[in-house]
Design a protein around this motif. Structure first.
Motif, PDB file in Angstrom:
ATOM      1  N   THR A 143       1.408  -1.147   4.538  1.00 46.10           N
ATOM      2  CA  THR A 143       1.689  -2.481   4.022  1.00 46.10           C
ATOM      3  C   THR A 143       1.892  -2.413   2.514  1.00 46.10           C
ATOM      4  O   THR A 143       1.397  -1.503   1.849  1.00 46.10           O
ATOM      5  CB  THR A 143       0.545  -3.456   4.326  1.00 46.10           C
ATOM      6  N   ALA A 144       2.641  -3.396   1.996  1.00 45.57           N
ATOM      7  CA  ALA A 144       2.892  -3.495   0.555  1.00 45.57           C
ATOM      8  C   ALA A 144       2.603  -4.908   0.112  1.00 45.57           C
ATOM      9  O   ALA A 144       3.041  -5.871   0.746  1.00 45.57           O
ATOM     10  CB  ALA A 144       4.327  -3.123   0.241  1.00 45.57           C
ATOM     11  N   THR A 166       2.445 -10.065   1.265  1.00 40.52           N
ATOM     12  CA  THR A 166       2.172  -8.823   1.983  1.00 40.52           C
ATOM     13  C   THR A 166       3.312  -8.541   2.944  1.00 40.52           C
ATOM     14  O   THR A 166       3.721  -9.423   3.712  1.00 40.52           O
ATOM     15  CB  THR A 166       0.849  -8.901   2.755  1.00 40.52           C
ATOM     16  N   THR A 167       3.800  -7.301   2.927  1.00 42.92           N
ATOM     17  CA  THR A 167       4.922  -6.890   3.783  1.00 42.92           C
ATOM     18  C   THR A 167       4.474  -5.720   4.649  1.00 42.92           C
ATOM     19  O   THR A 167       3.886  -4.756   4.160  1.00 42.92           O
ATOM     20  CB  THR A 167       6.140  -6.480   2.939  1.00 42.92           C
ATOM     21  N   ARG A 168       4.747  -5.836   5.957  1.00 45.67           N
ATOM     22  CA  ARG A 168       4.477  -4.739   6.888  1.00 45.67           C
ATOM     23  C   ARG A 168       5.720  -3.858   6.921  1.00 45.67           C
ATOM     24  O   ARG A 168       6.780  -4.300   7.358  1.00 45.67           O
ATOM     25  CB  ARG A 168       4.171  -5.279   8.288  1.00 45.67           C
ATOM     26  N   ILE A 169       5.557  -2.607   6.508  1.00 43.38           N
ATOM     27  CA  ILE A 169       6.743  -1.750   6.332  1.00 43.38           C
ATOM     28  C   ILE A 169       7.001  -0.920   7.573  1.00 43.38           C
ATOM     29  O   ILE A 169       8.038  -1.045   8.224  1.00 43.38           O
ATOM     30  CB  ILE A 169       6.561  -0.855   5.087  1.00 43.38           C
ATOM     31  N   THR A 220      13.396   5.027  -4.494  1.00 43.88           N
ATOM     32  CA  THR A 220      12.639   3.824  -4.817  1.00 43.88           C
ATOM     33  C   THR A 220      13.391   2.956  -5.808  1.00 43.88           C
ATOM     34  O   THR A 220      14.165   3.448  -6.639  1.00 43.88           O
ATOM     35  CB  THR A 220      11.283   4.193  -5.404  1.00 43.88           C
ATOM     36  N   GLN A 221      13.174   1.664  -5.703  1.00 45.56           N
ATOM     37  CA  GLN A 221      13.818   0.700  -6.580  1.00 45.56           C
ATOM     38  C   GLN A 221      12.745  -0.138  -7.262  1.00 45.56           C
ATOM     39  O   GLN A 221      11.571  -0.143  -6.878  1.00 45.56           O
ATOM     40  CB  GLN A 221      14.753  -0.196  -5.771  1.00 45.56           C
ATOM     41  N   ILE A 222      13.208  -0.851  -8.270  1.00 47.35           N
ATOM     42  CA  ILE A 222      12.266  -1.669  -9.031  1.00 47.35           C
ATOM     43  C   ILE A 222      11.644  -2.735  -8.146  1.00 47.35           C
ATOM     44  O   ILE A 222      10.477  -3.101  -8.308  1.00 47.35           O
ATOM     45  CB  ILE A 222      12.980  -2.292 -10.258  1.00 47.35           C
ATOM     46  N   SER A 223      12.407  -3.234  -7.133  1.00 45.63           N
ATOM     47  CA  SER A 223      11.874  -4.245  -6.222  1.00 45.63           C
ATOM     48  C   SER A 223      10.791  -3.692  -5.320  1.00 45.63           C
ATOM     49  O   SER A 223      10.100  -4.449  -4.646  1.00 45.63           O
ATOM     50  CB  SER A 223      13.008  -4.840  -5.370  1.00 45.63           C
ATOM     51  N   ASP A 224      10.617  -2.386  -5.277  1.00 39.87           N
ATOM     52  CA  ASP A 224       9.565  -1.785  -4.444  1.00 39.87           C
ATOM     53  C   ASP A 224       8.214  -1.788  -5.136  1.00 39.87           C
ATOM     54  O   ASP A 224       7.230  -1.260  -4.580  1.00 39.87           O
ATOM     55  CB  ASP A 224       9.935  -0.343  -4.071  1.00 39.87           C
ATOM     56  N   ALA A 225       8.137  -2.307  -6.319  1.00 39.39           N
ATOM     57  CA  ALA A 225       6.869  -2.306  -7.041  1.00 39.39           C
ATOM     58  C   ALA A 225       5.840  -3.142  -6.291  1.00 39.39           C
ATOM     59  O   ALA A 225       6.154  -4.182  -5.716  1.00 39.39           O
ATOM     60  CB  ALA A 225       7.074  -2.844  -8.442  1.00 39.39           C
ATOM     61  N   GLY A 226       4.588  -2.686  -6.286  1.00 40.36           N
ATOM     62  CA  GLY A 226       3.516  -3.408  -5.611  1.00 40.36           C
ATOM     63  C   GLY A 226       2.364  -2.482  -5.263  1.00 40.36           C
ATOM     64  O   GLY A 226       2.321  -1.313  -5.684  1.00 40.36           O
ATOM     65  N   LEU A 227       1.426  -2.992  -4.462  1.00 41.43           N
ATOM     66  CA  LEU A 227       0.256  -2.233  -4.010  1.00 41.43           C
ATOM     67  C   LEU A 227       0.463  -1.845  -2.553  1.00 41.43           C
ATOM     68  O   LEU A 227       0.711  -2.705  -1.701  1.00 41.43           O
ATOM     69  CB  LEU A 227      -1.018  -3.063  -4.157  1.00 41.43           C
ATOM     70  N   TYR A 228       0.317  -0.539  -2.259  1.00 49.34           N
ATOM     71  CA  TYR A 228       0.548  -0.016  -0.916  1.00 49.34           C
ATOM     72  C   TYR A 228      -0.789   0.437  -0.331  1.00 49.34           C
ATOM     73  O   TYR A 228      -1.618   1.068  -0.999  1.00 49.34           O
ATOM     74  CB  TYR A 228       1.542   1.142  -0.962  1.00 49.34           C
ATOM     75  N   ARG A 229      -0.984   0.114   0.962  1.00 48.92           N
ATOM     76  CA  ARG A 229      -2.222   0.456   1.645  1.00 48.92           C
ATOM     77  C   ARG A 229      -1.925   1.025   3.029  1.00 48.92           C
ATOM     78  O   ARG A 229      -0.832   0.804   3.592  1.00 48.92           O
ATOM     79  CB  ARG A 229      -3.117  -0.779   1.818  1.00 48.92           C
ATOM     80  N   CYS A 230      -2.931   1.689   3.582  1.00 46.17           N
ATOM     81  CA  CYS A 230      -2.891   2.181   4.965  1.00 46.17           C
ATOM     82  C   CYS A 230      -3.885   1.351   5.778  1.00 46.17           C
ATOM     83  O   CYS A 230      -5.076   1.316   5.447  1.00 46.17           O
ATOM     84  CB  CYS A 230      -3.264   3.658   5.049  1.00 46.17           C
ATOM     85  N   VAL A 231      -3.404   0.700   6.824  1.00 48.48           N
ATOM     86  CA  VAL A 231      -4.248  -0.035   7.762  1.00 48.48           C
ATOM     87  C   VAL A 231      -4.368   0.817   9.024  1.00 48.48           C
ATOM     88  O   VAL A 231      -3.368   1.043   9.725  1.00 48.48           O
ATOM     89  CB  VAL A 231      -3.669  -1.411   8.097  1.00 48.48           C
TER      90      VAL A 231
END
Length: 864
Positions: free
Chosen positions: A573-574, A587-590, A630-641
């Motif tokens: 997720t991001a 929050t986005t599910r990738i 990667t692009q600037i729009s990909d900025a954020g916090l990434y986690r593993c669920v």
């Protein structure tokens, strides 16, 4: 015609014929009188001479000297029946009382009208009625048995000089009062008494006349109600002057005293208990005083309830009056002596428990050689309890397999031990029960898992039905004395106490199986040590520094405790900044990878980078995530669920616990241009049908970028309200490749979107309508080409909305309707004038003729 109303005194129409020595009652009444309601009466008597005063209701000195003694003794008296009626009562009338009796009433009327007295003749005749028994004056005594017959006779004769009729009635007294049995009336009709109608119709009670003026009562099929004293009651009747029958005297004589001996049927044995496989011996005794020839018919009955009727009871065996016994294999009926009949039931079982009773009927021979049933009785039921032979055995429950973890198998074995005193016709079945285990002392009802009936058919309980049908629970019979219960995958809901109940079944004479005994085993607890599941997820960024266009890579390492053979599913997720318009929730599910290593793209919508994200399993507890270009729009916090799964029943996986890793941040430090967006229109108030132009203007600050290195995605939105309190509606959009997409519209207006300069986009609304009003704004997504030639997506930019008003052109709206109305009015006016002219010219024209005037000369006055 005149009608007169006056006093009327009435007495019966004579002559009144009475028997010497009887009581005479002569009524007298008055009507249609004036004065008080209670009237007085005077009675007088005449023997063809002057009238003698007898008695009066108002004058005590009215009575003549001849009648004073009889009136004083009460032999002659007046009995008032109402205010306007009395009765003259003469006891023990004699021949000297024969004559004319006059009833008179003193006047209380204002005027004298009507009659004030009335006379009636009384004729006294001698007593000629003689009533006697058949042989002697004293009554006889009869002792009879139930069902016997008897006859009684009485003689009645009259020598009256008048034409009289006799009324003969046979009566019985079994208590304090006499009850009519059967009568021969003075009109020659037979009349049965209350309760004797049915017996009279059946011919059991008859009244016959014989010679010498005898009357014979015949009673057959006697019962206990026929016992008592019998008498013959005879009354003498004469027809009066009014053609009505009058009873002039009555006599009776007691004929006999009848005693009915009751026939009883008893079972010699009282309530008893018999052991299974023994014999049941019952005797039916008939108690009767009958000494003549008779035969008994005996029938034995069985019922499960003492209140059952004969129609509900079961016939066991019967013997008719010819001593013919119905056939039966295990039941016999024998004639022991004259009044005793024995029932023998061999090899009894539990089904023979119930109530037994016998019915006996007495038959006597008739003169023609046939037999006649005279009485029938039924005994009281006798309770018989058959005690079953219970086998002796014990039940032991053992857990051959116990679970250590959830989803481990469990197997219980229920075994029968120490079997004693069992026969060949004994079989065993088992029932399995579950009781939820509680640490407190609360009582919990057990739940049935499964049970077997006598033919070993398995019947499932509600708790185990579905799992047994799916093969998760197995019930089996391993041997004649062993049963097993196996749970393939034990779950948390299966924790508790288990016990079995073994039932013994006995075969009976009709090959049916009856349960004889139940033995319950001790309970066995199925428990295992449980600890909370623990799951730890750690995310690590492999490259600490990178710039836009490079590959982002991170790993997720998983560790767990207290989970049996776990497998893991991973979701990346991001969490994007709130300024990102593509994901307002943040929050986005990738991408995800399930426990079977199947990869699936979740909310990844960038079609240009479909293969730009990869999630793979490195080790059993390690997973790696890559994101290319990667692009600037990909900025954020990434986690593993991560979700841990453990093996469940039937090869299925069961979710155990979820875990969330630490966040990995992607942050780009750039010095590129800053984009600003605004919306402009020269005219914000538009009339219907006109063209509206809206411009989306993009400006840049900071670093200068060549137009060929910039591209934009532009989308136009409208909010159909003044306060921006509704959801925005997408009007049209153009991507950075110049492809225009329009949304579906319901109105007649049309839209066009075009790029008029590198930083300006124009939206045109052709033929505006009233529903095109509202706040309009554009959303721009900038794309910038980096020095390496890679296009980078910048965050979405939303312009400040402007409000577009759509008004109606009143002149243009009413121009054509006014012109059409004026034209129609002109045409209709001209047409009306034309019609009026034509009508007056041809249809309504009249010819006017002048009246001719006669011309005469005036006469001279002299000629007049």
């Amino acid at each position: 015609i005149a009608f007169c109303r006056g006093r009327i005194v009435r007495v019966p129409k004579g002559p009144l014929i009475r028997v010497v020595g009887t009581e005479v009652v002569i009524p007298c009444s008055v009507s249609d009188y004036d004065g008080p309601s209670e009237q007085n009466f005077d009675w007088e008597f005449s023997r063809e001479t002057d009238f003698l005063r007898i008695v009066s209701t108002w004058d005590s000195t009215f009575t003549s000297e001849e009648y004073q003694k009889r009136v004083g003794r009460g032999d002659i008296k007046l009995r008032r029946s109402s205010n306007d009626a009395v009765e003259l009562v003469i006891r023990n009338i004699q021949p000297t009382d024969q004559g004319i009796y006059k009833c008179s009433t003193p006047s209380t009327d204002a005027t004298v009208q009507g009659n004030y007295d009335a006379e009636v003749q009384v004729k006294v005749i001698s007593d000629g009625l003689l009533v006697s028994g058949s042989k002697a004056r004293s009554s006889t005594s009869l002792k009879l048995s139930e069902g016997d017959s008897f006859k009684l006779r009485c003689s009645a004769i009259t020598t009256s000089p008048e034409h009289t009729h006799l009324h003969v009635t046979w009566q019985i007294k079994s208590g304090l009062s006499w009850q009519d049995i059967l009568s021969l009336t003075h009109e020659g009709k037979f009349q049965p008494g209350p309760g004797y109608e049915e017996r009279y119709r059946n011919g059991d009670i008859r009244l016959d006349t014989g010679a010498n003026d005898t009357y014979r009562l015949s009673v057959s099929q006697t019962s206990s109600v026929d016992g008592g004293v019998y008498r013959c009651l005879v009354s003498e009747w004469v027809r009066g002057a009014d053609s009505l029958w009058q009873k002039i005297q009555e006599k009776s004589v007691e004929i006999a005293s009848v005693e009915i001996q009751r026939t009883d049927v008893l079972i010699s044995t009282s309530n008893l208990s018999v052991t299974e496989r023994d014999s049941l011996d019952l005797t039916c005794n008939i108690t009767t005083d009958r000494s003549g020839i008779f035969q008994a018919e005996v029938t034995w009955y069985f019922s499960e309830s003492p209140d059952d009727t004969l129609s509900d009871a079961q016939v066991l065996l019967s013997m008719d009056h010819d001593s013919v016994v119905s056939d039966s294999t295990l039941i016999s009926l024998s004639h022991v002596d004259r009044n005793s009949y024995r029932l023998l039931v061999r090899d009894v079982d539990v089904e023979d428990s119930g109530y037994y009773f016998c019915q006996a009927a007495i038959w006597v021979p008739l003169h023609n050689g046939s037999w006649h049933k005279v009485v029938e009785r039924t005994s009281a039921p006798v309770s018989v309890v058959v005690t079953a032979l219970e086998p002796d055995y014990e039940v032991f429950l053992n857990a051959s397999k116990t679970p250590k973890f959830s989803d481990d198998p469990t197997e219980l074995e229920c075994r029968i031990t120490n079997v004693q005193d069992t026969e060949a016709d004994i079989r065993f079945t088992v029932s399995w029960y579950y009781r939820r285990h509680l640490r407190s002392d609360d009582v919990v009802a057990e739940e049935l898992l499964a049970t077997m009936d006598a033919d070993w058919t398995l019947l499932l309980g509600d708790r185990s039905r579905e799992r047994t049908q799916n093969g998760e629970i197995i019930f089996s019979k391993k041997a004649a004395d062993a049963f097993s219960l196996r749970i393939q995958w034990t779950s948390e809901n299966d924790r508790g106490d288990y016990f079995c109940v073994v039932s013994a079944w006995s075969r009976h004479r009709n090959n049916s199986w009856i349960k004889s005994k139940d033995v319950t085993s001790a309970s066995v607890p199925i428990l295992w040590a449980t600890q909370d599941y623990m799951l730890t997820v750690e995310a690590v960024k492999l490259k600490p520094f990178f710039v836009a266009g490079h590959t982002f890579e991170m790993t997720c390492k998983v560790s767990s405790k207290n989970i049996k053979t776990p497998r893991y599913s991973v979701l990346i997720t991001a969490e994007k900044p709130l300024t990102d318009q593509s994901n307002p929730n943040g929050t986005t599910r990738i991408i995800s990878l399930n426990q079977d290593s199947v990869v699936r793209l979740e909310d990844w919508t960038d079609q240009t980078r479909v293969d730009g994200v990869v999630l793979e399993k490195v080790q059993e507890n390690e997973f790696r995530y890559r994101m290319y270009q990667t692009q600037i729009s990909d900025a954020g916090l990434y986690r593993c669920v991560v979700t841990a799964w453990s093996p469940g029943g039937g090869g299925m996986w069961r979710e155990a616990v979820n875990g969330l890793s630490n966040p990995i941040q992607i942050d780009f430090q750039t010095s590129g241009p800053v984009f600003n967006v605004s919306v402009h229109s020269d005219n914000l108030t538009i009339y219907q049908g006109e063209l509206a132009d809206l411009l989306c203007i993009i400006t840049t600050d900071g670093m200068t970028v060549e137009p060929d290195d910039m591209s934009f995605d532009v989308s136009w939105f409208a909010v159909r309200s003044f306060a921006l309190d509704r959801e925005p509606v997408l009007l049209t959009s153009v991507d950075r490749r110049g492809i225009v997409t329009q949304s579906r519209r319901n109105g007649s207006s049309d839209l066009s979107l075009e790029r008029i300069s590198p930083l300006e986009f124009r939206l045109r609304i052709h033929g505006c309508e009233d529903h095109d009003f509202g706040n309009h704004y554009c959303v721009v997504t900038p794309w910038v080409r980096s020095a390496t030639g890679v296009w980078q997506r910048e965050p979405d930019i939303k312009a400040k909305p402007i409000f577009l008003s759509v008004k109606m052109d009143v002149l243009n709206a009413f121009k054509y309707p006014l012109l059409i109305g004026i034209g129609l009015a002109t045409v209709i006016g001209l047409l009306s004038c034309l019609i009026g002219y034509c009508s007056s010219r041809w249809c309504c024209k009249k010819e006017v003729q002048e009246t001719r005037r006669e011309r005469r000369r005036l006469m001279s006055m002299e000629m007049d």
